[in-house]
Structure formats: structure tokens, C-alpha cells
Design a protein around this motif. Sequence first.
Motif, PDB file in Angstrom:
ATOM      1  N   PRO A  31       0.834  -1.205   0.000  1.00  0.00           N
ATOM      2  CA  PRO A  31       0.000   0.000   0.000  1.00  0.00           C
ATOM      3  C   PRO A  31       0.868   1.252   0.000  1.00  0.00           C
ATOM      4  O   PRO A  31       2.042   1.199   0.358  1.00  0.00           O
ATOM      5  CB  PRO A  31      -0.784  -0.122   1.315  1.00  0.00           C
ATOM      6  CG  PRO A  31       0.063  -0.978   2.191  1.00  0.00           C
ATOM      7  CD  PRO A  31       0.780  -1.927   1.265  1.00  0.00           C
ATOM      8  N   GLY A  32       0.283   2.360  -0.421  1.00  0.00           N
ATOM      9  CA  GLY A  32       0.969   3.648  -0.330  1.00  0.00           C
ATOM     10  C   GLY A  32       1.661   4.099  -1.597  1.00  0.00           C
ATOM     11  O   GLY A  32       2.251   5.167  -1.627  1.00  0.00           O
ATOM     12  N   TRP A  33       1.597   3.295  -2.663  1.00  0.00           N
ATOM     13  CA  TRP A  33       2.299   3.641  -3.896  1.00  0.00           C
ATOM     14  C   TRP A  33       1.348   3.808  -5.071  1.00  0.00           C
ATOM     15  O   TRP A  33       1.785   3.966  -6.213  1.00  0.00           O
ATOM     16  CB  TRP A  33       3.337   2.571  -4.236  1.00  0.00           C
ATOM     17  CG  TRP A  33       4.433   2.456  -3.236  1.00  0.00           C
ATOM     18  CD1 TRP A  33       4.549   1.522  -2.242  1.00  0.00           C
ATOM     19  CD2 TRP A  33       5.571   3.317  -3.107  1.00  0.00           C
ATOM     20  NE1 TRP A  33       5.687   1.748  -1.506  1.00  0.00           N
ATOM     21  CE2 TRP A  33       6.336   2.835  -2.017  1.00  0.00           C
ATOM     22  CE3 TRP A  33       6.017   4.441  -3.808  1.00  0.00           C
ATOM     23  CZ2 TRP A  33       7.525   3.452  -1.613  1.00  0.00           C
ATOM     24  CZ3 TRP A  33       7.198   5.049  -3.399  1.00  0.00           C
ATOM     25  CH2 TRP A  33       7.933   4.549  -2.315  1.00  0.00           C
ATOM     26  N   ALA A  34       0.054   3.739  -4.843  1.00  0.00           N
ATOM     27  CA  ALA A  34      -0.898   3.744  -5.961  1.00  0.00           C
ATOM     28  C   ALA A  34      -0.792   5.031  -6.779  1.00  0.00           C
ATOM     29  O   ALA A  34      -1.043   5.018  -7.983  1.00  0.00           O
ATOM     30  CB  ALA A  34      -2.324   3.555  -5.444  1.00  0.00           C
ATOM     31  N   HIS A  35      -0.396   6.144  -6.142  1.00  0.00           N
ATOM     32  CA  HIS A  35      -0.337   7.418  -6.872  1.00  0.00           C
ATOM     33  C   HIS A  35       0.765   7.437  -7.926  1.00  0.00           C
ATOM     34  O   HIS A  35       0.748   8.275  -8.810  1.00  0.00           O
ATOM     35  CB  HIS A  35      -0.158   8.585  -5.906  1.00  0.00           C
ATOM     36  CG  HIS A  35       1.114   8.515  -5.121  1.00  0.00           C
ATOM     37  ND1 HIS A  35       1.326   7.572  -4.146  1.00  0.00           N
ATOM     38  CD2 HIS A  35       2.248   9.252  -5.192  1.00  0.00           C
ATOM     39  CE1 HIS A  35       2.543   7.752  -3.641  1.00  0.00           C
ATOM     40  NE2 HIS A  35       3.111   8.746  -4.256  1.00  0.00           N
ATOM     41  N   VAL A  36       1.749   6.535  -7.838  1.00  0.00           N
ATOM     42  CA  VAL A  36       2.750   6.451  -8.905  1.00  0.00           C
ATOM     43  C   VAL A  36       2.550   5.184  -9.743  1.00  0.00           C
ATOM     44  O   VAL A  36       3.455   4.708 -10.408  1.00  0.00           O
ATOM     45  CB  VAL A  36       4.203   6.556  -8.386  1.00  0.00           C
ATOM     46  CG1 VAL A  36       4.485   7.972  -7.915  1.00  0.00           C
ATOM     47  CG2 VAL A  36       4.503   5.546  -7.287  1.00  0.00           C
ATOM     48  N   GLY A  37       1.352   4.622  -9.677  1.00  0.00           N
ATOM     49  CA  GLY A  37       1.002   3.541 -10.584  1.00  0.00           C
ATOM     50  C   GLY A  37       1.276   2.144 -10.073  1.00  0.00           C
ATOM     51  O   GLY A  37       1.259   1.195 -10.847  1.00  0.00           O
ATOM     52  N   VAL A  38       1.529   2.011  -8.768  1.00  0.00           N
ATOM     53  CA  VAL A  38       1.851   0.696  -8.211  1.00  0.00           C
ATOM     54  C   VAL A  38       0.643   0.135  -7.469  1.00  0.00           C
ATOM     55  O   VAL A  38       0.207   0.700  -6.469  1.00  0.00           O
ATOM     56  CB  VAL A  38       3.046   0.797  -7.245  1.00  0.00           C
ATOM     57  CG1 VAL A  38       3.316  -0.538  -6.583  1.00  0.00           C
ATOM     58  CG2 VAL A  38       4.273   1.292  -7.984  1.00  0.00           C
ATOM     59  N   ARG A  40      -1.660  -2.342  -5.083  1.00  0.00           N
ATOM     60  CA  ARG A  40      -1.360  -2.882  -3.771  1.00  0.00           C
ATOM     61  C   ARG A  40      -0.886  -4.332  -3.857  1.00  0.00           C
ATOM     62  O   ARG A  40      -0.008  -4.762  -3.144  1.00  0.00           O
ATOM     63  CB  ARG A  40      -2.603  -2.804  -2.883  1.00  0.00           C
ATOM     64  CG  ARG A  40      -2.335  -3.491  -1.560  1.00  0.00           C
ATOM     65  CD  ARG A  40      -3.437  -3.285  -0.560  1.00  0.00           C
ATOM     66  NE  ARG A  40      -3.163  -4.119   0.597  1.00  0.00           N
ATOM     67  CZ  ARG A  40      -3.515  -3.830   1.824  1.00  0.00           C
ATOM     68  NH1 ARG A  40      -4.157  -2.720   2.067  1.00  0.00           N
ATOM     69  NH2 ARG A  40      -3.229  -4.634   2.809  1.00  0.00           N
ATOM     70  N   VAL A 136      10.395  -5.641  -2.545  1.00  0.00           N
ATOM     71  CA  VAL A 136      10.399  -4.505  -3.474  1.00  0.00           C
ATOM     72  C   VAL A 136       9.352  -3.520  -2.969  1.00  0.00           C
ATOM     73  O   VAL A 136       8.184  -3.887  -2.803  1.00  0.00           O
ATOM     74  CB  VAL A 136      10.047  -4.960  -4.908  1.00  0.00           C
ATOM     75  CG1 VAL A 136       9.917  -3.758  -5.845  1.00  0.00           C
ATOM     76  CG2 VAL A 136      11.092  -5.936  -5.428  1.00  0.00           C
ATOM     77  N   LEU A 137       9.766  -2.290  -2.695  1.00  0.00           N
ATOM     78  CA  LEU A 137       8.876  -1.277  -2.128  1.00  0.00           C
ATOM     79  C   LEU A 137       8.143  -1.823  -0.901  1.00  0.00           C
ATOM     80  O   LEU A 137       6.935  -1.645  -0.744  1.00  0.00           O
ATOM     81  CB  LEU A 137       7.879  -0.766  -3.177  1.00  0.00           C
ATOM     82  CG  LEU A 137       8.492  -0.124  -4.428  1.00  0.00           C
ATOM     83  CD1 LEU A 137       7.398   0.310  -5.395  1.00  0.00           C
ATOM     84  CD2 LEU A 137       9.389   1.042  -4.062  1.00  0.00           C
ATOM     85  N   VAL A 299      -4.403   0.585 -10.813  1.00  0.00           N
ATOM     86  CA  VAL A 299      -4.660   1.612  -9.796  1.00  0.00           C
ATOM     87  C   VAL A 299      -5.718   2.618 -10.243  1.00  0.00           C
ATOM     88  O   VAL A 299      -6.377   3.228  -9.413  1.00  0.00           O
ATOM     89  CB  VAL A 299      -3.372   2.348  -9.373  1.00  0.00           C
ATOM     90  CG1 VAL A 299      -2.392   1.387  -8.751  1.00  0.00           C
ATOM     91  CG2 VAL A 299      -2.746   3.085 -10.538  1.00  0.00           C
TER      92      VAL A 299
END
Lengths: 333, 194
Positions: A31-38, A40, A136-137, A299
Motif C-alpha cells: 500500500p501507499g504507492w498507488a499514486h505512482v502507478g503501483v 497494492r 520490493v517497495l 490503480v
Amino acid sequence: MLTIRSVLTIRSVLTIRSGGPLTTVQDRGRPGWAHVGVPRSGAADLPALTRANALVGNAASAAALEVTLGGLVAVPDADVVIALTGARCRLSVDGVPVPHGAAVGVPAGAEIRVDAARAGVRAYLAVAGGVAVEPVLGSRSTDTLSGLGPARVRDGDRLPLGSGGARPSDDAGPDASGRPVATDRAEREDTWVSDGELDLDGVRAGFAARQVVEPEIPPEPVLRVHPGPREDWFTPEAVETLYVTGWTVTPQSDRVGARLDGPPLARAVSDELPSEGMVAGALQIPPSGPVLFLADHPVTGGYPVIGVVDPDDLWLAAQAPPGTVLRLRRLDS
Amino acid sequence: MSRMGRDAELIETSDPAALRAEIVRRALPGIEDVVPGARTVLVRTSPGQAPDLRWAAAWRPDEAPEQVGRELTICVRYDGPDLEDVAALAGVDVDGVVALHTGAVYTVAFTGFAPGFGYLTGLPEPLRVPRRSSPRTRVPVGAVGLAGDFTGVYPRPSPGGWQLIGRTDQTLWDAAADPPALLSPGDRVRFTPC
């Protein structure tokens, strides 16, 4: 005194003899990366992963194997404790059947087999210590859509297992302080793997008390659905159709989403929807028919979301094989 | 503002990147993801942790303390396979396409196609051409494309239907880097020939 810490320095390996149709490493996702296209990502049946980790004494954040439709054969190079949850697959160790939903001791070199699923789709094989591939992340999850995380598990892979997965042995070498790792019985009982569970002719279940009641995987699941943000983009008749129809899960379903087959759902608004953020559980309705987004969903998406499956029921979709008829029940808004 | 299931809220806004920045700035507890779309911001929260977001529906971007995001320049070799098609559709010559594409300032509006892929708004009107009628099965990493209201750079090889006008050597995505994505919502981007 032998501390847990000294045991934790021992690392072991799980060798994959067969990965089956699709086995991936999964934890609770990133979680926490959806704004850069990642997306969950993470386990498709999160409660089953949680049960498997709890059974072997892992932290909830540990990674396990998500075994799709069975077919996994694996051999640990050290004594380990495992548990299988989720899809009902026959589990055996060196040919001896062992129970589903229970912590089981497996001696080094024994063959763990997860056979074809009799019910459900995704089984979770947790190993004490967790699968310790490089995160990864912040997550060890294989994301089949974005390609992040470890590659899918293949025949011959050697997966590192995290600390805590082995008991001390005579040849384990010195611990961090330089002292040899002690192996006398009293000290072993400081750890959570005792002789009793692993002193086996073949294998028998240890940790008899550590067993969970696995929820039944219903043949005709009913999923509770929250009205979606774009419900009004559909005609009232279409909304009614959504909730009275039996929807058949198609073979095109995967970790991205469960594709559903049923009657067309007429739109009240025919405009194109500007892309907006998506969540797991969203029922997105492209012209080809509903897609119920699962763990590896994109996302953002450009088709209207008519409803969103409650997170507590999402595992039912993850465990519904193609051909399953599932029903949707609308919750009050 | 509308619910997106039990654990998320979808907020309509005229400036998703600015509202996203404001929500992140307030560091509200329980928020896991704040995802801008073209006209919305999705706020996904931990179970049972939903903060009160009613203020966000009324929030106006001119309340933003300053412009969000960074200024970036990406250098492009304008030699894409669809350059002449785009020129014909735009009613200019190839140099005209380059002049139009490098003459604008773009904003990273939202992401979604792949990690590190930003949909950039601000495309000059003549360049708002349709997608290719037949998508390519493989677009190379670094390809610069455009279609409809958007332009962008493919962060890795992937299928794609946008018109390709050039290519950059700039790394758009590196999972091991901090931050992993070159482009974040709200960033402003200029393209320059190289």
C-alpha cells in the motif's frame, strides 16, 4: 542460555521441485504507492494468508506461497514448520497425508506436496520464518500486472526462508557471540520447535492445538456489495439485474480480477468516464461484462464502478473457480 | 463525494493533484493510498479508520499554499514511428509537431497504466489525435507517445496504443531508487529536443 536470537541466524532454503500452474510469493502487499502507478497486490485471499502465518507463528507481514489450483512440490533443507490454508488441496509430507489448517512439522529433506484443489482456487503454504525473497517497495508480493516483486515460482527455484524456520543442530556453527549453538534438550524447548514434533517415523502433525477452523468455501457464494460511485451511470433495471442474476466466473479470471458472465447491464450515461482510482472489490463494467477487481487490479480505470464488494467477502471471489455461479447482494448505502 | 466501498472515498475536484497534495500534507491517520484520477481523488483507508474528509469536498485548489510538485525537463529524440502520421492528423509538418510538443508545459495528472507511467495533461490542441487503430504489442522503454488529451513516456516495454513521436533515455521507473518514480502527480514537465 540459548536465545531465540541465535536460532534466528539459521537460514534455510525451500527447493521447488514443481511450481504447478501458478505459484507466487505473497504477503499483505504494498500500500501507499498507488499514486505512482503501483497496485497494492498481496494475497488474493488475505484472511487465508493471515491464518497460515498465525499457525506457524509468523508475523502477519510474513510472505507465504500462494498456490493456484495446487500442483506444488517442495523440499526444505532444514526442519521446518508449515501450514496450509485456503483452497482445499490434499497436503502430504513424504506421502503421508497431513491436515489442512494446522501447523505441521516437516523434517529436512522431506517432500511437501500440495495436490490439486478439490474446492477453492488459492491455497496458502506458510513456512515458519516466512519466504525471505528480497522485498520490493516494502513487499515480497509478486504483482502479475505491474511485474513488481519476485518472478512466479518455477521448477528448481531455491527460495530462502527467514529466520525462525529451523531448530538448532549440532553443526549449526557458532552464534553471533562466537559461542557454539547449544543443542541440549532444555535449551531446545526455549525455541518453538521441540524434539517431539520432529521425532517422526514419517511425519505427524505437531502443534495439535494450533489448528484453525477453515471457513467453508461455498459452491454458490453470495457477496455483499456496497453501491458504487457510478451506480447512477446504469439504468435502474441494470442495477436490479446485477443483484438478481447468477454471475458465472469465466476462465479469463486471474489475480487482476474475476471476469463475470451474465446479461448486459444497460448504461443510463453513455459518456466516457474520465479515469479514476480503483480498489480491490470494485465491480467495473466495461462493454465486455463485469470485472470484479482482485489483488493485482490497476490503480486507475476508465469504466464505471457499479458496486464494490465488501472487503470481508472478497476472499469468496478469490476462491471461486471458473464456472462458479456467484450472487451479489446490495448493501444499503 | 461518494463511497468507493467500505474503506474508500471518491472526491470530485477540479485539481486532483493539488487536492492529493493537500490530503498528504495533512497527514491524516488511517490513510493508506491517495490516488488522483482525471477529475477525482480516491482516498483508501485502513479498515475502521476512515478520517472525516468532508472538508476535502469543499476544498478549492486556490487555497493551496503553493504550487505542488517539481519542475522537470525530459530530453527527447523526436524520431518516433508515428511522427508523420501525427503531423498529418495535426495539420502541420514534422518540425511543427516537435515545436508544439516542446512548447507546452505539462502536468502529471494521474498514473495507472504501469508503475511510473504518468498521464500528462497540457497537450496543445492540434496534437490531441486519436489512438492508433491497431495497438502495438510491444512499445519500447522510453517511447514518448500521445493520444487524446494526454502525452507520456513508457517506463518499460509494454503493449500500447498511443502514437509514438520520440524516445528518451531518462529512467522513468526504478523500484530500487528513492523515489522509484521520476514523475509524481502534480509535477510539471517540459520536453526538449536532444
